[in-house]
Write an enzyme that holds these catalytic residues in place. Structure first.
Site, PDB file in Angstrom:
ATOM      1  N   ASP A 166       0.850  -1.186   0.000  1.00 31.22           N
ATOM      2  CA  ASP A 166       0.000   0.000   0.000  1.00 31.22           C
ATOM      3  C   ASP A 166       0.885   1.236   0.000  1.00 31.22           C
ATOM      4  O   ASP A 166       2.090   1.160   0.277  1.00 31.22           O
ATOM      5  CB  ASP A 166      -0.959   0.005   1.186  1.00 31.22           C
ATOM      6  N   GLU A 216      -0.096  -0.894   5.848  1.00 28.23           N
ATOM      7  CA  GLU A 216       0.998  -0.360   6.659  1.00 28.23           C
ATOM      8  C   GLU A 216       0.926   1.160   6.794  1.00 28.23           C
ATOM      9  O   GLU A 216       1.183   1.708   7.873  1.00 28.23           O
ATOM     10  CB  GLU A 216       2.345  -0.768   6.043  1.00 28.23           C
TER      11      GLU A 216
END
Length: 522
Positions: free
Chosen positions: A146, A211
């Site tokens: 991400d 994250e």
């Protein structure tokens, strides 16, 4: 490389001892019931590094096209309307690992509840395994796919989701943080397999998609798989960080993050300053006064108990920082300031890495749009964080900050209300630099870059490192390939072609070096 040259490299490495911070200056790490010793004579015996490196060089364009495909996916974990892109990114990750013959699973980690009560599905965590030889070490590689938000109008020179190569740099959101490092690890394993070479260790992957917004659900996933997926893991490797300079580095510590909201509430609604100014005690005045009590102009934290918890800077650590390659003038130029808080390298690095700091981030509820508005806000919330270091527990910091602000507020004798909330309490992480994972890292860096690395810390926070350390009890190393000027989370994020390709070779060499750590019963 000849056995004589291998021995010379190891002799030279022993001339650069690293401080045993994890064992002497901080509490001991959990250790298995095995004494690990490095078999000195086997660094490169049977290791076909040249052939593997040539394979990587000949597949550069394929690697860049793989990164281009990944960067094109707008996997912004904070953008709920585009959550489907994030799910697609995890599917792409799983697909690439399956194509290499890995044993791949997509782990459901549940749902996410949004502030408005909406429930959305969290992206699944991808796990993969290559090799299951009980006679070999097993390493687990963690990464995330991400990214932070990015828009062309934010000041990007190129489309952030169209990988663009300029002057040897590969520009795109997530290029360095963390898509290229994840791909480099995948390509390292792929190189061994494509050349029909046996992997020197068993390799497992854990790749997540949240994250950048706090790794929602991952802590619980690690805990629930502690006795299954992680049970045979010997070492954990994280490559979600970067070098300090142009010299390669190994990272052995990160700071934590305690993030606070300080809310001051007064009148029932916003007021006109011409009508009510001078008649009410304004919440903004209270808040500014409180924020001013957190830190002095010289950078000293004024909250009682914070500084007292910090382990002193020892002579050995001072010497290690003094030897690190770091230029203060370049640092000032890069960030665009004329003066820094500290005028020498060691002081600056120490306050960047191993001392806590207070940063004030913003005020919610205040007028911040262009133009003028003569308003007295009824409620304002100050946002600030403390980057804490080992020996500072978030729950203790929370009490220290809350008690201190309440006492400072009481002295103001204000009729307004103060509410202090800690919304993030991520703990710091530190490793033992004499762990043989770091010895292996030095040798791998020497193989690829013909120099020994700097050992550095990160001033930021990677909470998952502490979770892995606490839950699994395994040794952890941070092995970065990102450049010092990659612009993580900023406009024009990039990774250089050099770091991407040579970083892949580093991971290849590191897998070999870890395989040379041999077990001997006590």
């Amino acid at each position: 490389m000849s056995p004589q040259k291998s021995k010379a490299i190891r002799t030279e490495a022993r001339k650069h001892p690293q401080v045993q911070f994890g064992m002497k200056k901080y509490p001991k790490m959990n250790r298995p019931g095995l004494l690990l010793i490095l078999l000195l004579s086997s660094s490169v015996h049977g290791f076909q590094y040249t052939e593997l490196a040539n394979y990587v060089d000949s597949h550069q364009e394929e690697y860049i096209e793989a990164l281009r495909e990944w960067v094109a996916v707008e996997s912004d974990s904070s953008n709920i309307p585009k959550r489907s892109d994030l799910h697609h990114m995890m599917d792409l990750t799983a697909k690439k690992l399956r194509q290499m013959g890995g044993n791949v699973h997509l782990i459901d980690i549940g749902n996410q509840e949004l502030p408005d009560g909406q429930i959305v599905m969290l992206p699944k965590v991808v796990t993969a395994q290559f090799g299951n030889d009980s006679n070999k070490h097993t390493v687990c590689i963690y990464g995330h796919t991400d990214v932070q938000p990015a828009k062309l109008e934010d000041g990007w020179q190129t489309d952030p989701f169209n990988l663009t190569e300029l002057n040897g740099n590969l520009y795109g959101r997530g290029a360095s943080d963390n898509k290229a490092p994840v791909l480099a690890w995948i390509h390292a394993v792929e190189a061994y397999k494509s050349l029909n070479m046996e992997l020197p260790v068993n390799v497992k992957f854990v790749v997540e998609g949240m994250e950048e917004t706090g790794s929602n659900g991952l802590d619980a996933m690690i805990q629930s798989h502690k006795d299954t997926f992680f049970s045979d893991v010997d070492y954990i490797i994280i490559s979600d960080c970067g070098w300090l300079s142009r010299k390669p580095a190994l990272t052995y510590g990160t700071r934590g993050n305690c993030y606070f909201f300080a809310e001051v509430e007064g009148p029932k609604q916003d007021l006109h300053s011409g009508v009510y100014g001078g008649t009410v005690i304004e919440p903004m005045t209270d808040l500014i006064g409180l924020l001013d009590t957190l830190i002095s102009p010289s950078g000293t934290i004024l909250i009682p108990g914070i500084n007292e918890a910090v382990v002193p800077l020892y002579d050995e650590e001072w010497k290690m920082m003094q030897d690190i390659q770091f230029d203060l003038d370049d640092y000032k130029s890069k960030i665009g300031v004329s003066q820094l808080m500290y005028s020498n390298k060691v002081d600056l690095l120490a306050h960047r890495w191993r001392y806590p700091t207070v940063s004030i981030h913003g005020i919610e509820g205040a007028f911040s749009d262009p133009g003028t508005k003569t308003v007295i806000p009824a409620k304002v919330t100050g946002k600030f964080s403390i980057r804490q270091v080992p020996n500072m527990e978030p729950t203790v910091v929370q009490k220290q900050v809350t008690d201190y602000l309440q006492s400072m507020f009481a002295k103001r004798k204000s009729p307004n209300k103060l509410k202090v909330t800690m919304v993030i309490g991520a703990r710091p992480w530190i490793a033992d630099t004499q762990d043989l994972l770091y010895e292996a890292g030095k040798l791998a860096v020497k193989t690829v870059f013909n120099t020994f690395p700097d050992l550095i810390r990160e001033g930021g926070t990677i909470p998952i490192a502490k979770t892995f350390q606490t839950v699994t009890g395994k040794s952890i190393i941070m092995l970065p390939i990102g450049g010092f000027d990659d612009g993580l989370h900023s406009q024009n994020e990039k990774i250089s072609r050099y770091n991407y390709i040579e970083g892949t070779k580093l991971f290849i060499a590191y897998l070999h070096e870890v395989s040379q750590i041999h077990k001997s019963r006590v």
